[in-house]
Design an enzyme around this catalytic site. Sequence first.
Site, PDB file in Angstrom:
ATOM      1  N   ASN A 101       1.059  -1.048   0.172  1.00  0.00           N
ATOM      2  CA  ASN A 101      -0.157  -0.129   0.102  1.00  0.00           C
ATOM      3  C   ASN A 101       1.085   1.040  -0.606  1.00  0.00           C
ATOM      4  OD1 ASN A 101      -1.373   2.250   0.556  1.00  0.00           O
ATOM      5  ND2 ASN A 101      -2.327   1.426   2.860  1.00  0.00           N
ATOM      6  N   LYS A 150      -0.141   4.213  -0.140  1.00  0.00           N
ATOM      7  CA  LYS A 150      -0.816   5.283   0.379  1.00  0.00           C
ATOM      8  C   LYS A 150      -0.506   6.399  -0.648  1.00  0.00           C
ATOM      9  CE  LYS A 150      -0.113   3.294   4.818  1.00  0.00           C
ATOM     10  NZ  LYS A 150      -0.116   3.012   6.399  1.00  0.00           N
ATOM     11  N   HIS A 153      -9.592   0.884   4.857  1.00  0.00           N
ATOM     12  CA  HIS A 153      -8.757   0.699   5.100  1.00  0.00           C
ATOM     13  C   HIS A 153      -8.767   2.426   6.767  1.00  0.00           C
ATOM     14  CE1 HIS A 153      -4.257   2.809   6.366  1.00  0.00           C
ATOM     15  NE2 HIS A 153      -4.200   1.524   5.379  1.00  0.00           N
ATOM     16  N   GLU A 161      -7.159   5.125   7.580  1.00  0.00           N
ATOM     17  CA  GLU A 161      -6.662   6.335   7.141  1.00  0.00           C
ATOM     18  C   GLU A 161      -7.797   6.433   6.886  1.00  0.00           C
ATOM     19  OE1 GLU A 161      -3.314   5.823   5.618  1.00  0.00           O
ATOM     20  OE2 GLU A 161      -1.932   4.805   7.533  1.00  0.00           O
ATOM     21  N   GLU A 181      -5.899  -4.688  10.550  1.00  0.00           N
ATOM     22  CA  GLU A 181      -4.310  -3.604  10.951  1.00  0.00           C
ATOM     23  C   GLU A 181      -5.103  -3.232  11.991  1.00  0.00           C
ATOM     24  OE1 GLU A 181      -2.876  -2.636   7.055  1.00  0.00           O
ATOM     25  OE2 GLU A 181      -3.824  -1.247   7.390  1.00  0.00           O
ATOM     26  N   GLY A 188       2.140   2.072  11.029  1.00  0.00           N
ATOM     27  CA  GLY A 188       2.872   3.030  11.025  1.00  0.00           C
ATOM     28  C   GLY A 188       3.904   3.492  11.982  1.00  0.00           C
ATOM     29  N   SER A 206       3.099  -2.327  10.195  1.00  0.00           N
ATOM     30  CA  SER A 206       4.620  -1.898  10.584  1.00  0.00           C
ATOM     31  C   SER A 206       5.670  -3.658  10.547  1.00  0.00           C
ATOM     32  CB  SER A 206       5.059  -1.471  12.041  1.00  0.00           C
ATOM     33  OG  SER A 206       4.566  -0.232  12.264  1.00  0.00           O
TER      34      SER A 206
HETATM   35  P1  PGA Z   1       2.231   0.280   7.477  1.00  0.00           P
HETATM   36  O1  PGA Z   1       1.143   0.271   7.018  1.00  0.00           O
HETATM   37  O2  PGA Z   1       3.368  -1.494   7.295  1.00  0.00           O
HETATM   38  O3  PGA Z   1       3.377   1.427   7.502  1.00  0.00           O
HETATM   39  O4  PGA Z   1       2.830   0.001   9.651  1.00  0.00           O
HETATM   40  C1  PGA Z   1       0.679   0.069   6.671  1.00  0.00           C
HETATM   41  C2  PGA Z   1      -1.121  -0.374   6.488  1.00  0.00           C
HETATM   42  O5  PGA Z   1      -0.985   1.524   7.040  1.00  0.00           O
HETATM   43  O6  PGA Z   1      -1.629  -0.838   5.324  1.00  0.00           O
END
Ligand code: PGA
Length: 254
Positions: A17, A19, A102, A104, A172, A178, A216
């Site tokens: 992803n 983003k 997601h 976010e 997640e 993150g 992460s």
């Molecule tokens: P990350 O993000 O690997 O940077 O923690 C995962 C995600 O948001 O899909």
Amino acid sequence: MERAMGKERPRPLIAGNWKMNGRRADGLALARAVAAGAGNIGAELLVCPPATLLAPVGEALAGTAVALGAQDCHPAPSGAYTGDIAAPMLADLGCRYVILGHSERRAGHGESDALVRAKAEAALAAGLIAIVCLGETEAERDRGEAFAVAARQLAESLPEGAGGTNTVIAYEPVWAIGSGRTPTAGDIAALHGHLRAELAKRFADAARFRLLYGGSVKPGNAKEILAIADVDGALVGGASLKAEDFLAIAMACP
Ligand code: PGA
């Protein structure tokens, strides 16, 4: 905690992803580097660039083992929705997958389970595979609600037409995205086992759903996470922006 031997498992999916990152040159270089390293990897590889890069990255990936996916879609197939992108448009560009719900988007755009479900319905109608994301916040985990939140999101975000071949679930935990923090292997195993059991109440082919872990995931923790029973791949954010790290995660699949 180890993957049960002899039990038929779906082929793992390692999804990147990206983003809101990358301009044309970066995206093309990253996609080409991922495709160049995809040769001996048993897992299915997927990259989900920002919408602006779907067309050029799709062209760069044509004929390679790496699939293309988007990060969101609108529930309607077309219409007066300024700034939005419909699922059939994504399919038309060569997308096989679309990430939906997601955290976010749930947090930053107020997306409810009902909206995620409507988007998933649209994605399936367009022939896309929906990657439906869910996971608890840190406060919910601290209150002991992680299982209940994940089960509610699963129940309410999946449309009736969902099944193991057209829908992927990505667990997640919001606090792990993150942050460099991850749940313990035991916690991931328990949560994924719970999701599988919940799926089995509703879908005859529950065993075929791929349940990804996200939050992460890095080359350093991928082997342990991907070996957990009921973890059928990973949704990778930050580490998917470096081809070397993304490929190392994919190579860690059992
Ligand atoms: P990350 O993000 O690997 O940077 O923690 C995962 C995600 O948001 O899909």
